[in-house]
Enzyme design. Sequence first.
Site, PDB file in Angstrom:
ATOM      1  N   THR A 160      59.274  40.593   4.881  1.00 15.61           N
ATOM      2  CA  THR A 160      58.175  41.084   4.725  1.00 15.61           C
ATOM      3  C   THR A 160      57.192  40.355   6.103  1.00 15.61           C
ATOM      4  O   THR A 160      56.421  40.736   6.105  1.00 15.61           O
ATOM      5  CB  THR A 160      57.506  42.005   3.655  1.00 15.61           C
ATOM      6  OG1 THR A 160      57.295  41.177   3.000  1.00 15.61           O
ATOM      7  CG2 THR A 160      58.056  42.931   2.786  1.00 15.61           C
TER       8      THR A 160
ATOM      9  N   HIS B 139      55.475  53.013  11.419  1.00 15.99           N
ATOM     10  CA  HIS B 139      54.629  54.362  11.577  1.00 15.99           C
ATOM     11  C   HIS B 139      53.264  54.770  10.958  1.00 15.99           C
ATOM     12  O   HIS B 139      53.215  53.278  10.165  1.00 15.99           O
ATOM     13  CB  HIS B 139      55.298  54.858  10.514  1.00 15.99           C
ATOM     14  CG  HIS B 139      56.864  55.179  11.688  1.00 15.99           C
ATOM     15  ND1 HIS B 139      57.543  55.736  12.330  1.00 15.99           N
ATOM     16  CD2 HIS B 139      57.959  53.915  10.940  1.00 15.99           C
ATOM     17  CE1 HIS B 139      58.549  55.866  11.887  1.00 15.99           C
ATOM     18  NE2 HIS B 139      59.435  55.357  11.692  1.00 15.99           N
TER      19      HIS B 139
END
Length: 184
Positions: free
Chosen positions: A164, A114
């Site tokens: 990550t 996003h």
Amino acid sequence: MSSEREKMAAGDWYSCLDSALGNLRMKARVAVHQHNTLPPDERGAIAPMLLALLQSAGGSAFIEAPFHCSYGFNISLGERVYLNAGCTILDSAFVDIGTGSMLGPGVHIYCADHHRDVTLRGQGIERARPVTIGKDVWIGGGAIILPGITIGEGAIVGAGAVVTKSVAAGDIVVGNPARPTGRQ
């Protein structure tokens, strides 16, 4: 002018609020609903509508119910892939899960990245980054795989890990954020 789907496929910024993308997500919701509600003896390894939606699935791939995906058409499953109950794949980009890989219950794979600008994020602006899981990977229950990650062949991701950064072949990673254990 590119469509929002073309922008999504190219990894460019696009609006996930686009009506054409909304229609594709609805098609996926219908297929997922069939998969999650058919009796197991009628569903088989993957319910017919979901199987037809996937980009590809090896003949021995198996998805337990419940399952959720955003689009389905960006998912490729190799032979002997096993997705345990509660797996979620938000496949705005391509997700390739290699032969012999196993995902524990509640594993989540996210492709949507996003926008960092609050106004643009509020307008549904995002980009899609692919996730690749190599052959014979084991991902423990509740692990989360973030956008753009590659997990190398034979790697192990511990239960509850938040991945990550990409994981090298044969590595074992655990924790939040996931880090190599130094053991193989």
